[in-house]
Design an enzyme around this catalytic site. Sequence first.
Site, PDB file in Angstrom:
ATOM      1  N   ASP A 194       0.810  -1.230   0.000  1.00  0.00           N
ATOM      2  CA  ASP A 194       0.000   0.000   0.000  1.00  0.00           C
ATOM      3  C   ASP A 194       0.836   1.269   0.000  1.00  0.00           C
ATOM      4  O   ASP A 194       0.438   2.288  -0.544  1.00  0.00           O
ATOM      5  CB  ASP A 194      -0.950   0.018   1.208  1.00  0.00           C
ATOM      6  CG  ASP A 194      -0.204   0.167   2.523  1.00  0.00           C
ATOM      7  OD1 ASP A 194       0.774  -0.591   2.746  1.00  0.00           O
ATOM      8  OD2 ASP A 194      -0.568   1.045   3.322  1.00  0.00           O
TER       9      ASP A 194
ATOM     10  N   ASP B 265       5.548   0.295   3.429  1.00  0.00           N
ATOM     11  CA  ASP B 265       5.761  -0.972   4.128  1.00  0.00           C
ATOM     12  C   ASP B 265       5.304  -2.126   3.219  1.00  0.00           C
ATOM     13  O   ASP B 265       5.038  -1.912   2.045  1.00  0.00           O
ATOM     14  CB  ASP B 265       5.000  -0.971   5.461  1.00  0.00           C
ATOM     15  CG  ASP B 265       3.523  -0.659   5.253  1.00  0.00           C
ATOM     16  OD1 ASP B 265       3.076  -0.640   4.093  1.00  0.00           O
ATOM     17  OD2 ASP B 265       2.813  -0.427   6.245  1.00  0.00           O
TER      18      ASP B 265
ATOM     19  N   TYR C 103      -6.034   0.698   8.752  1.00  0.00           N
ATOM     20  CA  TYR C 103      -7.096   1.106   7.830  1.00  0.00           C
ATOM     21  C   TYR C 103      -8.462   0.803   8.445  1.00  0.00           C
ATOM     22  O   TYR C 103      -9.196  -0.058   7.972  1.00  0.00           O
ATOM     23  CB  TYR C 103      -6.920   0.413   6.471  1.00  0.00           C
ATOM     24  CG  TYR C 103      -5.754   0.979   5.682  1.00  0.00           C
ATOM     25  CD1 TYR C 103      -5.869   2.202   5.022  1.00  0.00           C
ATOM     26  CD2 TYR C 103      -4.538   0.319   5.618  1.00  0.00           C
ATOM     27  CE1 TYR C 103      -4.806   2.745   4.317  1.00  0.00           C
ATOM     28  CE2 TYR C 103      -3.459   0.862   4.907  1.00  0.00           C
ATOM     29  CZ  TYR C 103      -3.601   2.071   4.266  1.00  0.00           C
ATOM     30  OH  TYR C 103      -2.552   2.613   3.559  1.00  0.00           O
TER      31      TYR C 103
ATOM     32  N   GLU D  88       5.669   9.902   3.291  1.00  0.00           N
ATOM     33  CA  GLU D  88       5.231   8.582   2.834  1.00  0.00           C
ATOM     34  C   GLU D  88       4.249   8.773   1.676  1.00  0.00           C
ATOM     35  O   GLU D  88       3.521   9.756   1.627  1.00  0.00           O
ATOM     36  CB  GLU D  88       4.585   7.780   3.963  1.00  0.00           C
ATOM     37  CG  GLU D  88       4.314   6.325   3.565  1.00  0.00           C
ATOM     38  CD  GLU D  88       3.970   5.420   4.759  1.00  0.00           C
ATOM     39  OE1 GLU D  88       3.538   5.938   5.800  1.00  0.00           O
ATOM     40  OE2 GLU D  88       4.146   4.191   4.623  1.00  0.00           O
TER      41      GLU D  88
END
Length: 542
Positions: free
Chosen positions: A74, A77, A226, A477
Amino acid sequence: MKRFLQQLLGLMMMVLAIPAQAFNYSDALTKSLLYFESQRSGRLPYNQRVTWRDHSGLTDGLEQGVDLVGGYYDAGDHVKFGLPMAFTITMLSWSLIEYGDEIAATGEYGHALEAIKWGTDYFIKAHTHPNVLWAEVGDGDTDHYCWQRPEDMTTSRQAYKIDAENPGSDLAGETAAAMAAASLVFKKSNPHYSHLLLLHAQQLFEFGEKRRGEYDRSIGIAKNYYASVSGYKDELLWAALWLYRATDREDYLLYVINNAHCFGGIGWAISEFSWDVKYAGVQILASKLLMDGRHEKHAHILEQYQSKAEHYLCSSLNKNHKDKNVDRTPGGLLYIRQWNNMQYVSTAAFLLTVYSDYLQKAKASKRVVKCPNGEEVGPREMVQFAKSQVDYILGSNPMSTSYLVGFGSKYPKNVHHRGASIVSYRENKAFIGCTQGYDNWYGRKEVNPNVLVGALVGGPDCQDNFRDERGNYMQTEACTYNTAPLVGVFAKLHNMEHGGHIQNPILRIHGGHIQNPILRAHLKHPASTASATSPSSFSSSY
Ligand SMILES: *[C@@H]1O[C@H](CO)[C@@H](O)[C@H](O)[C@H]1NC(C)=O
Protein backbone atom coordinates in the site's frame (compact mmCIF):
# COMPACT_ATOMS: atom_id res chain seq x y z
CA MET A 1 -8.46 54.52 1.21
CA LYS A 2 -6.00 55.59 -1.43
CA ARG A 3 -3.23 53.83 0.44
CA PHE A 4 -5.34 50.72 0.58
CA LEU A 5 -5.94 50.84 -3.15
CA GLN A 6 -2.24 51.27 -3.75
CA GLN A 7 -1.50 48.27 -1.61
CA LEU A 8 -4.14 46.29 -3.41
CA LEU A 9 -2.68 47.31 -6.74
CA GLY A 10 0.77 46.34 -5.53
CA LEU A 11 -0.52 42.96 -4.48
CA MET A 12 -2.18 42.44 -7.83
CA MET A 13 1.03 43.31 -9.63
CA MET A 14 2.88 40.81 -7.50
CA VAL A 15 0.41 38.11 -8.35
CA LEU A 16 0.71 38.98 -12.02
CA ALA A 17 4.48 38.94 -11.76
CA ILE A 18 4.59 35.26 -10.78
CA PRO A 19 4.97 33.59 -14.14
CA ALA A 20 2.38 30.91 -14.77
CA GLN A 21 4.29 27.66 -14.72
CA ALA A 22 3.59 25.26 -17.53
CA PHE A 23 3.81 21.63 -16.57
CA ASN A 24 4.30 18.61 -18.75
CA TYR A 25 1.22 16.60 -17.72
CA SER A 26 2.02 13.83 -20.13
CA ASP A 27 5.36 13.35 -18.41
CA ALA A 28 3.58 13.35 -15.04
CA LEU A 29 1.16 10.71 -16.34
CA THR A 30 3.99 8.48 -17.57
CA LYS A 31 5.70 8.76 -14.20
CA SER A 32 2.55 8.15 -12.18
CA LEU A 33 2.12 4.75 -13.82
CA LEU A 34 5.69 3.74 -13.04
CA TYR A 35 4.90 4.10 -9.37
CA PHE A 36 2.56 1.11 -9.50
CA GLU A 37 5.44 -1.04 -10.71
CA SER A 38 7.48 -0.03 -7.64
CA GLN A 39 4.65 -1.19 -5.41
CA ARG A 40 4.25 -4.60 -7.00
CA SER A 41 4.36 -7.66 -4.81
CA GLY A 42 4.89 -11.14 -6.24
CA ARG A 43 6.78 -12.41 -9.24
CA LEU A 44 7.72 -9.50 -11.47
CA PRO A 45 7.25 -9.90 -15.22
CA TYR A 46 9.98 -9.72 -17.87
CA ASN A 47 8.83 -6.26 -18.92
CA GLN A 48 9.07 -4.73 -15.44
CA ARG A 49 10.39 -1.20 -16.02
CA VAL A 50 11.25 -0.29 -12.44
CA THR A 51 14.44 -2.29 -12.31
CA TRP A 52 15.55 -1.67 -8.75
CA ARG A 53 12.75 -3.99 -7.64
CA ASP A 54 12.71 -7.78 -7.73
CA HIS A 55 10.38 -10.66 -6.78
CA SER A 56 8.96 -10.66 -3.27
CA GLY A 57 6.23 -12.23 -1.18
CA LEU A 58 6.40 -15.44 -3.20
CA THR A 59 4.95 -17.59 -0.45
CA ASP A 60 2.10 -15.29 0.49
CA GLY A 61 -0.86 -17.42 1.48
CA LEU A 62 1.10 -20.66 1.53
CA GLU A 63 0.51 -21.28 5.22
CA GLN A 64 -3.20 -20.86 4.68
CA GLY A 65 -3.19 -23.05 1.60
CA VAL A 66 -4.17 -20.26 -0.77
CA ASP A 67 -2.17 -18.55 -3.52
CA LEU A 68 -1.98 -14.89 -2.55
CA VAL A 69 1.11 -14.02 -4.53
CA GLY A 70 0.84 -10.64 -6.25
CA GLY A 71 -1.06 -7.45 -5.59
CA TYR A 72 0.32 -4.20 -4.23
CA TYR A 73 2.06 -2.96 -1.12
CA ASP A 74 0.00 0.00 0.00
CA ALA A 75 2.74 2.47 0.89
CA GLY A 76 6.23 2.38 2.41
CA ASP A 77 5.76 -0.97 4.13
CA HIS A 78 4.96 -4.48 2.92
CA VAL A 79 1.51 -5.26 4.17
CA LYS A 80 -1.04 -6.00 1.48
CA PHE A 81 -4.12 -4.25 2.80
CA GLY A 82 -7.22 -5.15 0.82
CA LEU A 83 -9.34 -2.06 1.40
CA PRO A 84 -6.93 0.63 0.15
CA MET A 85 -5.74 -1.69 -2.62
CA ALA A 86 -9.28 -2.09 -3.90
CA PHE A 87 -9.93 1.65 -3.73
CA THR A 88 -6.73 2.23 -5.71
CA ILE A 89 -7.99 -0.08 -8.44
CA THR A 90 -11.43 1.54 -8.47
CA MET A 91 -9.85 4.95 -8.97
CA LEU A 92 -7.45 3.74 -11.65
CA SER A 93 -10.37 2.13 -13.45
CA TRP A 94 -12.52 5.24 -13.13
CA SER A 95 -9.61 7.20 -14.59
CA LEU A 96 -9.58 4.93 -17.64
CA ILE A 97 -13.35 4.88 -17.99
CA GLU A 98 -13.50 8.69 -18.13
CA TYR A 99 -10.18 9.45 -19.80
CA GLY A 100 -9.27 6.33 -21.76
CA ASP A 101 -8.97 8.30 -25.00
CA GLU A 102 -6.81 10.94 -23.40
CA ILE A 103 -4.54 8.33 -21.83
CA ALA A 104 -4.28 6.49 -25.14
CA ALA A 105 -3.30 9.75 -26.84
CA THR A 106 -0.22 9.91 -24.61
CA GLY A 107 0.71 6.32 -25.41
CA GLU A 108 0.19 5.16 -21.84
CA TYR A 109 -2.98 3.13 -22.21
CA GLY A 110 -1.20 -0.24 -22.07
CA HIS A 111 0.68 0.69 -18.91
CA ALA A 112 -2.52 1.88 -17.29
CA LEU A 113 -4.22 -1.44 -18.08
CA GLU A 114 -1.28 -3.29 -16.57
CA ALA A 115 -1.56 -1.25 -13.38
CA ILE A 116 -5.21 -2.24 -13.05
CA LYS A 117 -4.68 -5.86 -13.95
CA TRP A 118 -1.93 -6.28 -11.35
CA GLY A 119 -4.63 -5.51 -8.80
CA THR A 120 -7.55 -7.40 -10.32
CA ASP A 121 -5.50 -10.57 -10.89
CA TYR A 122 -4.80 -10.51 -7.18
CA PHE A 123 -8.45 -9.95 -6.25
CA ILE A 124 -9.43 -12.95 -8.37
CA LYS A 125 -6.96 -15.08 -6.38
CA ALA A 126 -8.10 -13.60 -3.07
CA HIS A 127 -11.78 -14.30 -3.73
CA THR A 128 -11.63 -18.07 -3.26
CA HIS A 129 -15.30 -18.77 -2.57
CA PRO A 130 -18.46 -16.67 -3.03
CA ASN A 131 -18.35 -15.80 0.66
CA VAL A 132 -14.59 -15.76 1.26
CA LEU A 133 -12.30 -12.87 0.49
CA TRP A 134 -8.70 -12.77 1.69
CA ALA A 135 -8.38 -9.30 3.10
CA GLU A 136 -4.80 -8.80 4.17
CA VAL A 137 -1.37 -10.40 4.05
CA GLY A 138 1.09 -9.46 6.77
CA ASP A 139 0.24 -7.10 9.59
CA GLY A 140 1.24 -3.57 10.35
CA ASP A 141 2.54 -4.30 13.83
CA THR A 142 5.22 -6.87 12.99
CA ASP A 143 5.94 -5.21 9.64
CA HIS A 144 6.73 -1.92 11.28
CA TYR A 145 9.34 -3.51 13.56
CA CYS A 146 11.44 -4.05 10.48
CA TRP A 147 13.06 -1.83 7.89
CA GLN A 148 13.76 -4.26 5.08
CA ARG A 149 13.55 -4.48 1.33
CA PRO A 150 10.50 -6.42 0.18
CA GLU A 151 12.90 -8.89 -1.44
CA ASP A 152 14.38 -9.70 1.99
CA MET A 153 11.17 -9.79 3.97
CA THR A 154 11.31 -11.94 7.12
CA THR A 155 8.19 -10.61 8.81
CA SER A 156 4.96 -12.52 9.30
CA ARG A 157 3.03 -13.17 6.10
CA GLN A 158 -0.04 -14.39 7.88
CA ALA A 159 -3.11 -13.96 5.70
CA TYR A 160 -6.49 -12.84 7.01
CA LYS A 161 -9.90 -13.31 5.46
CA ILE A 162 -13.51 -12.31 5.77
CA ASP A 163 -16.23 -14.92 5.38
CA ALA A 164 -19.88 -15.53 6.17
CA GLU A 165 -19.26 -15.70 9.93
CA ASN A 166 -16.67 -12.93 9.97
CA PRO A 167 -18.10 -10.43 7.51
CA GLY A 168 -16.68 -7.28 5.99
CA SER A 169 -19.25 -5.50 3.85
CA ASP A 170 -16.97 -2.49 3.32
CA LEU A 171 -14.13 -4.60 2.00
CA ALA A 172 -16.41 -6.83 -0.06
CA GLY A 173 -18.19 -3.71 -1.37
CA GLU A 174 -15.02 -1.87 -2.35
CA THR A 175 -13.55 -4.96 -4.01
CA ALA A 176 -16.83 -5.43 -5.88
CA ALA A 177 -16.67 -1.79 -6.99
CA ALA A 178 -13.07 -2.21 -8.16
CA MET A 179 -13.85 -5.35 -10.13
CA ALA A 180 -17.04 -3.93 -11.66
CA ALA A 181 -15.24 -0.76 -12.72
CA ALA A 182 -12.32 -2.79 -14.09
CA SER A 183 -14.76 -5.01 -15.98
CA LEU A 184 -15.84 -1.87 -17.88
CA VAL A 185 -12.22 -1.08 -18.65
CA PHE A 186 -11.54 -4.53 -20.12
CA LYS A 187 -14.89 -4.92 -21.84
CA LYS A 188 -13.64 -4.40 -25.37
CA SER A 189 -9.99 -5.42 -25.14
CA ASN A 190 -10.55 -8.63 -23.19
CA PRO A 191 -14.23 -9.62 -22.96
CA HIS A 192 -13.50 -12.91 -21.24
CA TYR A 193 -11.53 -11.26 -18.46
CA SER A 194 -14.11 -8.52 -18.19
CA HIS A 195 -16.86 -11.08 -17.74
CA LEU A 196 -14.86 -12.90 -15.08
CA LEU A 197 -14.34 -9.68 -13.17
CA LEU A 198 -18.03 -8.95 -13.33
CA LEU A 199 -18.95 -12.36 -11.92
CA HIS A 200 -16.60 -11.82 -8.99
CA ALA A 201 -17.97 -8.32 -8.48
CA GLN A 202 -21.56 -9.56 -8.38
CA GLN A 203 -20.75 -12.33 -5.91
CA LEU A 204 -18.77 -10.01 -3.69
CA PHE A 205 -21.58 -7.48 -3.63
CA GLU A 206 -24.03 -10.22 -2.72
CA PHE A 207 -21.69 -11.41 0.06
CA GLY A 208 -21.23 -7.89 1.44
CA GLU A 209 -24.93 -7.16 1.24
CA LYS A 210 -26.18 -10.42 2.82
CA ARG A 211 -23.51 -10.76 5.52
CA ARG A 212 -23.33 -7.36 7.08
CA GLY A 213 -20.48 -6.05 9.17
CA GLU A 214 -17.36 -3.93 9.22
CA TYR A 215 -14.24 -5.76 8.15
CA ASP A 216 -12.09 -4.34 10.93
CA ARG A 217 -14.32 -6.04 13.49
CA SER A 218 -13.55 -9.36 11.83
CA ILE A 219 -9.90 -8.54 11.28
CA GLY A 220 -8.85 -6.59 14.34
CA ILE A 221 -5.25 -6.08 13.24
CA ALA A 222 -6.42 -3.86 10.37
CA LYS A 223 -7.93 -1.39 12.79
CA ASN A 224 -4.80 0.57 13.64
CA TYR A 225 -3.99 1.04 9.97
CA TYR A 226 -7.10 1.11 7.83
CA ALA A 227 -10.04 1.34 10.17
CA SER A 228 -13.40 1.53 8.48
CA VAL A 229 -14.57 4.70 10.17
CA SER A 230 -17.42 5.44 7.77
CA GLY A 231 -18.78 1.89 8.06
CA TYR A 232 -19.88 -0.14 5.06
CA LYS A 233 -22.99 1.60 3.78
CA ASP A 234 -21.07 3.94 1.52
CA GLU A 235 -19.21 0.98 -0.02
CA LEU A 236 -22.45 -0.92 -0.64
CA LEU A 237 -23.97 2.05 -2.49
CA TRP A 238 -20.69 2.59 -4.32
CA ALA A 239 -20.51 -1.07 -5.39
CA ALA A 240 -24.14 -1.04 -6.54
CA LEU A 241 -23.52 2.07 -8.65
CA TRP A 242 -20.49 0.54 -10.33
CA LEU A 243 -22.39 -2.69 -10.89
CA TYR A 244 -25.25 -0.74 -12.40
CA ARG A 245 -22.85 1.01 -14.72
CA ALA A 246 -21.25 -2.31 -15.67
CA THR A 247 -24.46 -4.31 -16.16
CA ASP A 248 -27.31 -1.83 -16.74
CA ARG A 249 -29.34 -4.05 -14.45
CA GLU A 250 -32.27 -2.25 -12.88
CA ASP A 251 -31.99 -4.02 -9.51
CA TYR A 252 -28.64 -2.35 -8.82
CA LEU A 253 -30.14 1.04 -9.61
CA LEU A 254 -33.12 0.32 -7.36
CA TYR A 255 -30.71 -0.63 -4.57
CA VAL A 256 -29.13 2.81 -4.81
CA ILE A 257 -32.53 4.51 -4.93
CA ASN A 258 -34.23 2.47 -2.21
CA ASN A 259 -31.31 2.65 0.22
CA ALA A 260 -30.50 6.28 -0.51
CA HIS A 261 -31.93 7.46 2.76
CA CYS A 262 -31.16 4.59 5.16
CA PHE A 263 -27.58 4.26 3.98
CA GLY A 264 -26.86 7.96 4.31
CA GLY A 265 -26.37 8.41 0.57
CA ILE A 266 -28.59 11.47 0.49
CA GLY A 267 -28.00 12.39 4.13
CA TRP A 268 -24.26 12.74 4.46
CA ALA A 269 -22.68 15.95 3.24
CA ILE A 270 -18.97 15.29 3.51
CA SER A 271 -16.02 17.28 2.24
CA GLU A 272 -13.49 14.47 1.88
CA PHE A 273 -13.31 11.49 -0.39
CA SER A 274 -10.92 8.67 0.46
CA TRP A 275 -10.26 4.91 0.70
CA ASP A 276 -12.57 4.97 3.73
CA VAL A 277 -15.26 7.55 2.99
CA LYS A 278 -16.92 7.18 -0.41
CA TYR A 279 -20.07 9.25 -0.06
CA ALA A 280 -18.90 12.04 -2.36
CA GLY A 281 -18.01 9.52 -5.05
CA VAL A 282 -21.38 7.82 -4.65
CA GLN A 283 -23.17 11.15 -4.91
CA ILE A 284 -21.25 12.18 -8.02
CA LEU A 285 -21.92 8.88 -9.78
CA ALA A 286 -25.59 9.17 -8.88
CA SER A 287 -25.63 12.75 -10.21
CA LYS A 288 -24.31 11.51 -13.51
CA LEU A 289 -27.35 9.25 -13.88
CA LEU A 290 -29.54 12.30 -13.51
CA MET A 291 -27.44 14.39 -15.85
CA ASP A 292 -27.53 11.66 -18.49
CA GLY A 293 -31.28 12.25 -18.55
CA ARG A 294 -32.23 8.58 -18.56
CA HIS A 295 -33.66 8.30 -15.09
CA GLU A 296 -36.54 10.75 -14.82
CA LYS A 297 -38.51 8.21 -12.81
CA HIS A 298 -36.02 8.46 -9.95
CA ALA A 299 -35.29 12.14 -10.33
CA HIS A 300 -36.56 12.96 -6.87
CA ILE A 301 -33.94 10.78 -5.15
CA LEU A 302 -31.17 11.44 -7.65
CA GLU A 303 -31.59 15.17 -7.16
CA GLN A 304 -30.94 14.71 -3.46
CA TYR A 305 -27.79 12.77 -4.25
CA GLN A 306 -26.79 15.60 -6.55
CA SER A 307 -27.40 18.23 -3.94
CA LYS A 308 -24.94 16.45 -1.63
CA ALA A 309 -22.46 16.01 -4.47
CA GLU A 310 -22.62 19.75 -5.02
CA HIS A 311 -21.99 20.32 -1.34
CA TYR A 312 -18.71 18.45 -1.74
CA LEU A 313 -17.76 20.35 -4.88
CA CYS A 314 -18.70 23.77 -3.49
CA SER A 315 -16.80 23.07 -0.24
CA SER A 316 -13.71 22.28 -2.27
CA LEU A 317 -14.25 25.42 -4.34
CA ASN A 318 -14.59 27.57 -1.23
CA LYS A 319 -18.12 28.52 -2.26
CA ASN A 320 -20.07 26.87 0.50
CA HIS A 321 -21.41 28.53 3.64
CA LYS A 322 -18.43 29.82 5.50
CA ASP A 323 -17.68 27.09 8.03
CA LYS A 324 -18.47 24.30 5.57
CA ASN A 325 -15.59 25.00 3.24
CA VAL A 326 -12.44 22.94 3.07
CA ASP A 327 -9.50 24.80 4.60
CA ARG A 328 -6.69 25.92 2.38
CA THR A 329 -3.05 26.56 3.05
CA PRO A 330 -1.80 30.11 2.39
CA GLY A 331 -0.41 28.72 -0.87
CA GLY A 332 -3.89 27.58 -1.89
CA LEU A 333 -3.74 23.83 -1.28
CA LEU A 334 -6.85 22.07 -0.02
CA TYR A 335 -6.13 21.05 3.51
CA ILE A 336 -8.03 18.32 5.36
CA ARG A 337 -5.54 16.92 7.84
CA GLN A 338 -1.94 16.64 8.83
CA TRP A 339 -1.20 13.03 7.92
CA ASN A 340 -1.09 12.32 4.19
CA ASN A 341 -3.17 15.34 3.22
CA MET A 342 -2.35 14.89 -0.46
CA GLN A 343 -4.67 11.90 -0.74
CA TYR A 344 -7.62 14.27 -0.30
CA VAL A 345 -6.19 16.75 -2.77
CA SER A 346 -5.82 14.17 -5.51
CA THR A 347 -9.30 12.74 -4.99
CA ALA A 348 -10.78 16.25 -4.99
CA ALA A 349 -8.93 17.13 -8.18
CA PHE A 350 -10.34 13.97 -9.74
CA LEU A 351 -13.95 14.50 -8.68
CA LEU A 352 -13.91 18.16 -9.75
CA THR A 353 -12.45 17.22 -13.13
CA VAL A 354 -14.94 14.45 -13.73
CA TYR A 355 -17.87 16.60 -12.66
CA SER A 356 -16.70 19.39 -14.89
CA ASP A 357 -16.94 16.97 -17.81
CA TYR A 358 -20.37 15.78 -16.72
CA LEU A 359 -21.52 19.40 -16.62
CA GLN A 360 -20.05 20.06 -20.03
CA LYS A 361 -22.18 17.29 -21.48
CA ALA A 362 -25.34 18.18 -19.58
CA LYS A 363 -28.29 20.09 -20.97
CA ALA A 364 -27.51 23.80 -21.41
CA SER A 365 -29.82 24.77 -18.56
CA LYS A 366 -28.01 22.39 -16.20
CA ARG A 367 -24.47 23.38 -17.03
CA VAL A 368 -23.68 25.18 -13.79
CA VAL A 369 -23.57 24.37 -10.12
CA LYS A 370 -25.27 26.90 -7.88
CA CYS A 371 -23.21 27.02 -4.73
CA PRO A 372 -24.59 27.95 -1.28
CA ASN A 373 -22.65 31.24 -1.26
CA GLY A 374 -24.75 32.36 -4.22
CA GLU A 375 -22.11 31.93 -6.89
CA GLU A 376 -22.51 29.78 -9.95
CA VAL A 377 -19.69 27.58 -11.15
CA GLY A 378 -19.40 26.32 -14.67
CA PRO A 379 -17.35 23.42 -16.01
CA ARG A 380 -14.40 25.58 -16.98
CA GLU A 381 -13.93 27.15 -13.56
CA MET A 382 -14.30 23.75 -11.94
CA VAL A 383 -11.55 22.10 -13.95
CA GLN A 384 -9.35 25.19 -13.60
CA PHE A 385 -9.50 24.81 -9.85
CA ALA A 386 -8.58 21.14 -10.16
CA LYS A 387 -5.67 22.23 -12.32
CA SER A 388 -4.53 24.69 -9.65
CA GLN A 389 -4.31 21.82 -7.17
CA VAL A 390 -2.40 19.63 -9.60
CA ASP A 391 -0.05 22.51 -10.40
CA TYR A 392 0.59 22.95 -6.71
CA ILE A 393 1.47 19.25 -6.54
CA LEU A 394 3.84 19.56 -9.48
CA GLY A 395 5.79 22.51 -8.13
CA SER A 396 3.71 25.67 -8.20
CA ASN A 397 3.88 26.13 -4.43
CA PRO A 398 5.76 28.14 -1.79
CA MET A 399 8.43 25.41 -1.42
CA SER A 400 8.85 25.30 -5.21
CA THR A 401 9.03 21.55 -4.92
CA SER A 402 7.18 18.84 -6.74
CA TYR A 403 5.37 16.42 -4.46
CA LEU A 404 5.22 13.90 -7.27
CA VAL A 405 8.51 12.06 -6.83
CA GLY A 406 10.85 12.16 -9.81
CA PHE A 407 8.96 14.98 -11.50
CA GLY A 408 10.72 18.27 -12.26
CA SER A 409 14.04 19.35 -10.81
CA LYS A 410 13.15 19.39 -7.13
CA TYR A 411 11.19 16.67 -5.36
CA PRO A 412 11.34 14.65 -2.12
CA LYS A 413 14.55 12.62 -1.92
CA ASN A 414 13.92 10.88 1.40
CA VAL A 415 10.58 9.22 0.84
CA HIS A 416 9.51 7.07 3.78
CA HIS A 417 9.69 3.81 1.84
CA ARG A 418 11.62 0.69 2.79
CA GLY A 419 12.55 -0.44 -0.71
CA ALA A 420 13.48 2.97 -2.04
CA SER A 421 15.67 3.83 0.95
CA ILE A 422 17.85 0.68 0.81
CA VAL A 423 20.32 -0.32 -1.87
CA SER A 424 18.58 -2.16 -4.71
CA TYR A 425 18.42 -5.92 -4.33
CA ARG A 426 19.44 -6.17 -7.96
CA GLU A 427 22.69 -4.38 -7.11
CA ASN A 428 23.47 -6.03 -3.83
CA LYS A 429 21.79 -9.26 -2.83
CA ALA A 430 23.44 -9.49 0.61
CA PHE A 431 20.59 -10.04 3.07
CA ILE A 432 19.59 -7.02 5.12
CA GLY A 433 17.88 -7.93 8.38
CA CYS A 434 15.06 -6.37 10.23
CA THR A 435 16.92 -4.03 12.58
CA GLN A 436 19.99 -3.84 10.36
CA GLY A 437 17.82 -1.92 7.93
CA TYR A 438 16.90 0.58 10.63
CA ASP A 439 20.51 0.97 11.73
CA ASN A 440 22.18 1.20 8.34
CA TRP A 441 19.54 2.61 6.02
CA TYR A 442 16.63 4.23 7.78
CA GLY A 443 18.83 6.49 9.87
CA ARG A 444 21.26 7.29 7.08
CA LYS A 445 21.87 10.93 6.22
CA GLU A 446 22.20 10.32 2.48
CA VAL A 447 19.20 10.52 0.20
CA ASN A 448 17.37 7.36 -0.91
CA PRO A 449 19.38 5.29 -3.37
CA ASN A 450 16.25 4.52 -5.43
CA VAL A 451 13.82 7.09 -6.78
CA LEU A 452 10.19 6.15 -6.21
CA VAL A 453 9.11 7.75 -9.47
CA GLY A 454 5.46 8.79 -9.67
CA ALA A 455 4.70 8.51 -5.97
CA LEU A 456 2.63 11.33 -4.50
CA VAL A 457 3.89 11.90 -0.94
CA GLY A 458 1.77 13.04 2.00
CA GLY A 459 2.75 16.62 1.30
CA PRO A 460 3.13 19.88 3.21
CA ASP A 461 1.54 21.04 6.45
CA CYS A 462 -1.15 23.66 6.86
CA GLN A 463 1.43 26.42 6.33
CA ASP A 464 2.84 24.91 3.12
CA ASN A 465 5.95 23.72 4.97
CA PHE A 466 7.50 20.42 4.06
CA ARG A 467 10.41 18.60 5.71
CA ASP A 468 12.01 16.10 3.38
CA GLU A 469 13.06 13.58 6.03
CA ARG A 470 12.66 9.82 5.95
CA GLY A 471 11.33 9.74 9.49
CA ASN A 472 8.68 12.34 8.72
CA TYR A 473 6.17 9.75 7.52
CA MET A 474 3.17 12.07 7.78
CA GLN A 475 4.66 14.11 4.93
CA THR A 476 7.10 11.88 3.07
CA GLU A 477 5.23 8.58 2.83
CA ALA A 478 3.36 7.88 -0.39
CA CYS A 479 0.38 5.59 -0.95
CA THR A 480 -1.01 3.92 -4.05
CA TYR A 481 -4.36 5.63 -3.61
CA ASN A 482 -2.71 9.06 -3.65
CA THR A 483 -1.45 8.63 -7.18
CA ALA A 484 -4.33 6.61 -8.68
CA PRO A 485 -6.80 9.49 -9.18
CA LEU A 486 -4.09 11.65 -10.72
CA VAL A 487 -3.76 9.25 -13.65
CA GLY A 488 -7.09 10.48 -15.01
CA VAL A 489 -6.51 14.11 -14.12
CA PHE A 490 -3.07 14.29 -15.75
CA ALA A 491 -4.54 12.84 -18.93
CA LYS A 492 -7.38 15.35 -18.94
CA LEU A 493 -5.07 18.31 -18.33
CA HIS A 494 -2.68 17.17 -21.02
CA ASN A 495 -5.58 16.94 -23.42
CA MET A 496 -6.85 20.40 -22.46
CA GLU A 497 -3.52 21.92 -23.39
CA HIS A 498 -2.87 19.82 -26.46
CA GLY A 499 -6.46 19.29 -27.51
CA GLY A 500 -5.53 18.45 -31.06
CA HIS A 501 -3.70 15.35 -30.03
CA ILE A 502 -6.71 13.10 -30.18
CA GLN A 503 -6.85 13.33 -33.93
CA ASN A 504 -8.33 10.00 -34.67
CA PRO A 505 -12.11 10.38 -34.41
CA ILE A 506 -12.43 6.63 -33.94
CA LEU A 507 -10.76 7.04 -30.57
CA ARG A 508 -13.65 9.15 -29.41
CA ILE A 509 -16.14 6.41 -30.07
CA HIS A 510 -14.60 4.09 -27.58
CA GLY A 511 -14.86 6.70 -24.91
CA GLY A 512 -18.58 6.66 -25.55
CA HIS A 513 -18.84 10.35 -26.33
CA ILE A 514 -18.77 11.13 -30.00
CA GLN A 515 -18.85 14.88 -30.40
CA ASN A 516 -19.71 14.93 -34.06
CA PRO A 517 -23.37 14.02 -34.68
CA ILE A 518 -22.79 13.34 -38.36
CA LEU A 519 -20.09 10.86 -37.57
CA ARG A 520 -22.30 9.33 -34.94
CA ALA A 521 -25.11 8.80 -37.41
CA HIS A 522 -22.80 7.04 -39.82
CA LEU A 523 -21.33 4.64 -37.38
CA LYS A 524 -23.81 1.93 -36.68
CA HIS A 525 -21.18 -0.56 -35.62
CA PRO A 526 -18.44 1.50 -34.02
CA ALA A 527 -16.73 -1.54 -32.54
CA SER A 528 -15.99 -2.95 -35.96
CA THR A 529 -14.12 0.19 -36.95
CA ALA A 530 -11.54 -0.03 -34.20
CA SER A 531 -8.24 1.26 -35.40
CA ALA A 532 -4.82 0.12 -34.38
CA THR A 533 -4.44 3.07 -32.05
CA SER A 534 -7.68 2.71 -30.17
CA PRO A 535 -7.64 1.52 -26.59
CA SER A 536 -9.82 -1.44 -27.50
CA SER A 537 -7.22 -2.93 -29.78
CA PHE A 538 -4.66 -3.42 -27.09
CA SER A 539 -3.18 -6.86 -27.07
CA SER A 540 -5.56 -9.59 -26.12
CA SER A 541 -3.27 -10.61 -23.29
CA TYR A 542 -5.13 -8.16 -21.08
C1 LIG B 1 6.90 15.98 -21.99
O1 LIG B 1 7.59 14.86 -21.47
C2 LIG B 1 7.76 13.79 -22.38
C3 LIG B 1 8.48 12.70 -21.66
O2 LIG B 1 7.65 12.05 -20.80
C4 LIG B 1 8.56 14.26 -23.59
O3 LIG B 1 8.63 13.22 -24.53
C5 LIG B 1 7.89 15.47 -24.20
O4 LIG B 1 8.70 15.98 -25.23
C6 LIG B 1 7.67 16.55 -23.16
N1 LIG B 1 6.92 17.64 -23.77
C7 LIG B 1 7.33 18.89 -23.72
C8 LIG B 1 6.42 19.88 -24.38
O5 LIG B 1 8.36 19.22 -23.18
